[in-house]
Structures are given as structure tokens and as C-alpha cells.
Design a protein around this motif. Structure first.
Motif, PDB file in Angstrom:
ATOM      1  N   LEU A  11      42.467  45.420  83.394  1.00 27.22           N
ATOM      2  CA  LEU A  11      41.379  45.500  84.369  1.00 27.22           C
ATOM      3  C   LEU A  11      40.238  46.311  83.768  1.00 27.22           C
ATOM      4  O   LEU A  11      40.462  47.400  83.235  1.00 27.22           O
ATOM      5  CB  LEU A  11      41.881  46.167  85.651  1.00 27.22           C
ATOM      6  N   PRO A  87      32.307  39.427  85.792  1.00 27.03           N
ATOM      7  CA  PRO A  87      33.378  38.982  86.700  1.00 27.03           C
ATOM      8  C   PRO A  87      33.815  37.550  86.416  1.00 27.03           C
ATOM      9  O   PRO A  87      35.005  37.239  86.584  1.00 27.03           O
ATOM     10  CB  PRO A  87      32.724  39.123  88.077  1.00 27.03           C
ATOM     11  N   THR A  90      36.893  36.710  84.267  1.00 28.08           N
ATOM     12  CA  THR A  90      38.245  36.913  84.783  1.00 28.08           C
ATOM     13  C   THR A  90      39.070  35.640  84.631  1.00 28.08           C
ATOM     14  O   THR A  90      38.664  34.567  85.076  1.00 28.08           O
ATOM     15  CB  THR A  90      38.198  37.328  86.264  1.00 28.08           C
ATOM     16  N   GLN A 116      46.450  38.586  81.238  1.00 25.69           N
ATOM     17  CA  GLN A 116      45.462  38.592  82.312  1.00 25.69           C
ATOM     18  C   GLN A 116      44.312  39.531  81.968  1.00 25.69           C
ATOM     19  O   GLN A 116      44.525  40.685  81.577  1.00 25.69           O
ATOM     20  CB  GLN A 116      46.105  39.044  83.621  1.00 25.69           C
ATOM     21  N   THR A 118      40.961  40.920  83.997  1.00 24.40           N
ATOM     22  CA  THR A 118      40.288  40.991  85.290  1.00 24.40           C
ATOM     23  C   THR A 118      39.070  41.891  85.156  1.00 24.40           C
ATOM     24  O   THR A 118      39.187  43.043  84.734  1.00 24.40           O
ATOM     25  CB  THR A 118      41.223  41.536  86.372  1.00 24.40           C
ATOM     26  N   SER A 120      36.266  43.531  87.311  1.00 21.76           N
ATOM     27  CA  SER A 120      35.956  43.820  88.707  1.00 21.76           C
ATOM     28  C   SER A 120      35.596  45.294  88.854  1.00 21.76           C
ATOM     29  O   SER A 120      36.135  46.149  88.149  1.00 21.76           O
ATOM     30  CB  SER A 120      37.153  43.493  89.596  1.00 21.76           C
TER      31      SER A 120
END
Length: 121
Positions: A11, A87, A90, A116, A118, A120
């Protein structure tokens, strides 16, 4: 048995950076092309960037100027440096290795399990 193992996802806030790495094991022969693909929810898997053994690169328009693909001299490790993340970046990012460069889904091409990413706040 060829295995591709990715690492480095996570993230990050918009504008941040991440570096993905992929190591191919089980093979002593170099792959002609190593690449990164991504798949966002509800969308098809798409090419992000690839690099031939001769270091020719291809980038998706959406990532040009922000992402950089690189390979080790030995040729069976590929990294993706991602800067100025948005964003819309992602997605699950997949490593792909192709023996002869004939496409990502041929009999002599291999996929990693995905990592993954992400973006954000």
C-alpha cells in the motif's frame, strides 16, 4: 520446473514509489523476454512493461516516464521501479517470462503468482 516469485507490493499513497522484484528459479537458460503485467478488478490483464535479453524495452503509455523496468546481467531477475504512483495503478502485478518472446501465454512462457499494489490515501 520454472517458478517466478514476485515481491515488493503493498500500500502506498498517491505520488509515492514502490519497487517490484521477480526472480525466476529452476532454469539455467535466460528468458528472451521478461515482463510485468497487471490486472485491476473488472479489467483484463494488460502489459505494463517488458524487456528483451538485449535490453530493448516496451512500456504501456499509461506508465511511460513513471515506471522503469530492469533486468540483472544474468537475465533471470526483473524489477519494476514505480514512481509517481496514481490510484489507477492499483492492480495485481504479475511477472511473466518468455523463452522465445512469442507471447505471454505460450507453452514456454511462465507466470508468477502476482503481488498486490494499492495506491490510496
Amino acid at each position: 520446473q520454472v517458478q517466478l516469485v514476485e515481491s515488493g507490493g503493498g500500500l502506498v499513497q498517491p505520488g509515492g514509489s514502490l519497487r517490484l522484484s521477480c526472480v525466476a528459479s529452476g532454469s539455467i537458460r535466460r528468458f528472451y523476454i521478461m515482463a510485468w503485467y497487471r490486472q485491476a478488478p473488472g479489467k483484463e490483464r494488460e502489459l505494463v512493461a517488458d524487456m528483451t535479453v538485449g535490453t530493448t524495452t516496451t512500456y504501456a503509455d499509461a506508465v511511460k516516464g513513471r515506471f522503469t523496468i530492469s533486468r540483472t546481467t544474468a537475465g533471470n531477475t526483473v524489477d519494476l521501479q514505480m514512481n509517481s504512483l496514481k490510484p489507477e495503478d492499483t492492480a495485481v502485478y504479475y511477472c511473466n517470462a518468455q523463452r522465445r518472446g512469442l507471447g505471454p501465454n505460450t507453452d514456454d512462457a511462465y507466470w508468477g503468482q502476482g503481488t498486490q499494489v494499492t495506491v490510496s490515501s
